[in-house]
Design a protein around this motif. Structure first.
Motif, PDB file in Angstrom:
ATOM      1  N   GLY A  73      13.261  -4.786  -1.375  1.00  0.00           N
ATOM      2  CA  GLY A  73      13.577  -3.462  -1.955  1.00  0.00           C
ATOM      3  C   GLY A  73      12.765  -3.221  -3.262  1.00  0.00           C
ATOM      4  O   GLY A  73      13.039  -2.483  -3.967  1.00  0.00           O
ATOM      5  N   LEU A  74      11.824  -4.057  -3.368  1.00  0.00           N
ATOM      6  CA  LEU A  74      10.809  -3.868  -4.544  1.00  0.00           C
ATOM      7  C   LEU A  74       9.622  -3.286  -4.273  1.00  0.00           C
ATOM      8  O   LEU A  74       9.061  -3.852  -3.383  1.00  0.00           O
ATOM      9  N   LYS A  75       8.951  -2.656  -5.327  1.00  0.00           N
ATOM     10  CA  LYS A  75       7.543  -2.117  -4.984  1.00  0.00           C
ATOM     11  C   LYS A  75       6.662  -2.996  -6.308  1.00  0.00           C
ATOM     12  O   LYS A  75       7.134  -3.505  -7.163  1.00  0.00           O
ATOM     13  N   ASN A  76       5.414  -2.668  -5.984  1.00  0.00           N
ATOM     14  CA  ASN A  76       4.415  -3.031  -6.810  1.00  0.00           C
ATOM     15  C   ASN A  76       4.459  -4.728  -7.127  1.00  0.00           C
ATOM     16  O   ASN A  76       4.505  -5.137  -8.173  1.00  0.00           O
ATOM     17  N   LEU A  77       4.901  -5.439  -6.174  1.00  0.00           N
ATOM     18  CA  LEU A  77       4.708  -6.899  -6.237  1.00  0.00           C
ATOM     19  C   LEU A  77       3.494  -7.417  -6.440  1.00  0.00           C
ATOM     20  O   LEU A  77       2.469  -6.989  -5.591  1.00  0.00           O
ATOM     21  N   PHE A  78       3.411  -8.417  -6.964  1.00  0.00           N
ATOM     22  CA  PHE A  78       1.989  -9.252  -6.820  1.00  0.00           C
ATOM     23  C   PHE A  78       1.795  -9.937  -5.306  1.00  0.00           C
ATOM     24  O   PHE A  78       2.929 -10.416  -4.839  1.00  0.00           O
ATOM     25  N   PHE A  79       0.895  -9.639  -4.925  1.00  0.00           N
ATOM     26  CA  PHE A  79       0.490 -10.320  -3.588  1.00  0.00           C
ATOM     27  C   PHE A  79      -1.161 -10.728  -3.469  1.00  0.00           C
ATOM     28  O   PHE A  79      -1.878  -9.997  -4.132  1.00  0.00           O
ATOM     29  N   GLN A  80      -1.522 -11.589  -2.549  1.00  0.00           N
ATOM     30  CA  GLN A  80      -2.678 -12.244  -2.571  1.00  0.00           C
ATOM     31  C   GLN A  80      -2.877 -12.615  -1.014  1.00  0.00           C
ATOM     32  O   GLN A  80      -2.354 -13.245  -0.349  1.00  0.00           O
ATOM     33  N   GLN A  81      -3.911 -12.000  -0.623  1.00  0.00           N
ATOM     34  CA  GLN A  81      -4.565 -12.731   0.822  1.00  0.00           C
ATOM     35  C   GLN A  81      -5.008 -13.727   0.669  1.00  0.00           C
ATOM     36  O   GLN A  81      -5.939 -14.240  -0.229  1.00  0.00           O
ATOM     37  N   ILE A  85       5.804  -4.246   4.214  1.00  0.00           N
ATOM     38  CA  ILE A  85       6.626  -5.545   4.644  1.00  0.00           C
ATOM     39  C   ILE A  85       7.409  -6.159   3.484  1.00  0.00           C
ATOM     40  O   ILE A  85       8.456  -6.211   3.677  1.00  0.00           O
ATOM     41  N   ALA A  86       7.006  -6.454   2.266  1.00  0.00           N
ATOM     42  CA  ALA A  86       7.498  -6.882   1.039  1.00  0.00           C
ATOM     43  C   ALA A  86       8.587  -5.870   0.774  1.00  0.00           C
ATOM     44  O   ALA A  86       9.593  -6.410   0.602  1.00  0.00           O
ATOM     45  N   TYR A  87       8.258  -4.576   0.434  1.00  0.00           N
ATOM     46  CA  TYR A  87       9.000  -3.640   0.062  1.00  0.00           C
ATOM     47  C   TYR A  87      10.604  -3.645   0.906  1.00  0.00           C
ATOM     48  O   TYR A  87      11.715  -3.420   0.786  1.00  0.00           O
ATOM     49  N   SER A  88      10.066  -3.786   2.332  1.00  0.00           N
ATOM     50  CA  SER A  88      11.244  -3.393   3.503  1.00  0.00           C
ATOM     51  C   SER A  88      12.248  -4.699   3.296  1.00  0.00           C
ATOM     52  O   SER A  88      13.338  -4.689   3.838  1.00  0.00           O
ATOM     53  N   ARG A  89      11.676  -5.822   2.842  1.00  0.00           N
ATOM     54  CA  ARG A  89      12.566  -6.985   2.735  1.00  0.00           C
ATOM     55  C   ARG A  89      13.202  -7.232   1.517  1.00  0.00           C
ATOM     56  O   ARG A  89      14.320  -7.759   1.421  1.00  0.00           O
TER      57      ARG A  89
END
Length: 257
Positions: A73-81, A67-71
């Motif tokens: 265009g960046l991969k390997n972003l920091f994310f946290q549940q 979902i983050a990449y589709s919005r």
């Protein structure tokens, strides 16, 4: 969500998990403002956080990354549940019905399709450097853009609550993780990182104590470079020590504010 994603759900609904989805609150920092990336469905005057359904072939973390990449265009972003959301009325909205989905997609959608049922949402927040993002809106969206966290538009469903809870989690985690690495440019001044932390926490921080505590963690390194910001102002630039940063993610950097 991209047009192909929605079309795939409507044509092949059994390929997706039912009654659970991912809502991903994407944060950026720009001009001393914390911002969140929101999307506006076509023909509606309300907005939502970025989100989507979970494929049976992927984990919830993989769905959040997709979902983050589709919005962005960046991969390997920091994310946290940070938490889950669920109650019988959270997904009720007059625009979420078979008639509107049929009109938008051109695919006949039955009234009893499972996407109209009660949903549990798994909340993630994602951090990204604002200047690196190339926003990509879906075909079924009128807009996808950044909004200041203190000046949000009208939001659908319970998404105002989701953003509020994501911000609470970010403020909690900022004391334990070097979050600035994800939101600042590669090189920055102490005033810039000080302003970032004040913005996220929503309170003033003592300049000298902040710098001491941050330097004590070892996660930032002073460079032999300066940034000219005025006739007599050229503060030194700093960068994050990637190795120390990764240790901070694993062990928690002891920043007490």
């Amino acid at each position: 969500m991209k047009q192909s994603d929605i079309d795939d759900i409507l044509i092949n609904p059994d390929q997706y998990l039912r009654n659970v989805l991912v809502d991903n609150v994407i944060f950026g920092y720009h001009n001393k403002e914390l911002k969140v990336l929101l999307q506006q469905p076509i023909a509606l005057d309300k907005w939502t956080v970025t989100g989507g359904y979970i494929k049976k072939t992927e984990s919830i973390e993989e769905a959040a990354n997709r979902i983050a990449y589709s919005r962005t265009g960046l991969k390997n972003l920091f994310f946290q549940q940070f938490r889950a959301f669920g109650n019988p009325t959270r997904s009720i909205d007059g625009s979420k019905n078979a008639k509107n989905f049929t009109k938008l997609s051109g695919i006949e959608v039955p009234d009893d399709l499972w996407i109209f049922d009660y949903f549990v949402s798994v909340g993630f927040y994602t951090l990204t450097e604002f200047s690196m993002v190339k926003i990509e809106k879906g075909v079924y969206e009128a807009e996808c853009q950044w909004w200041p966290i203190d000046d949000l538009p009208a939001l659908m469903f319970d998404h105002e609550h989701i953003i509020s809870e994501a911000l609470k989690a970010l403020r909690l985690h900022i004391a334990h993780y070097p979050i600035g690495y994800e939101l600042l440019s590669e090189k920055f001044t102490l005033p810039e990182i000080h302003s970032l932390y004040e913005t996220i926490l929503g309170k003033p921080l003592d300049d000298r104590n902040f710098a001491k505590r941050l330097m004590a963690t070892g996660i930032i390194v002073k460079l032999n470079e300066t940034k000219r910001i005025g006739a007599h102002r050229s503060p030194f630039l700093y960068r994050f020590d990637k190795e120390k940063y990764n240790e901070g993610l694993e062990n928690g950097a002891a920043l007490a504010f």
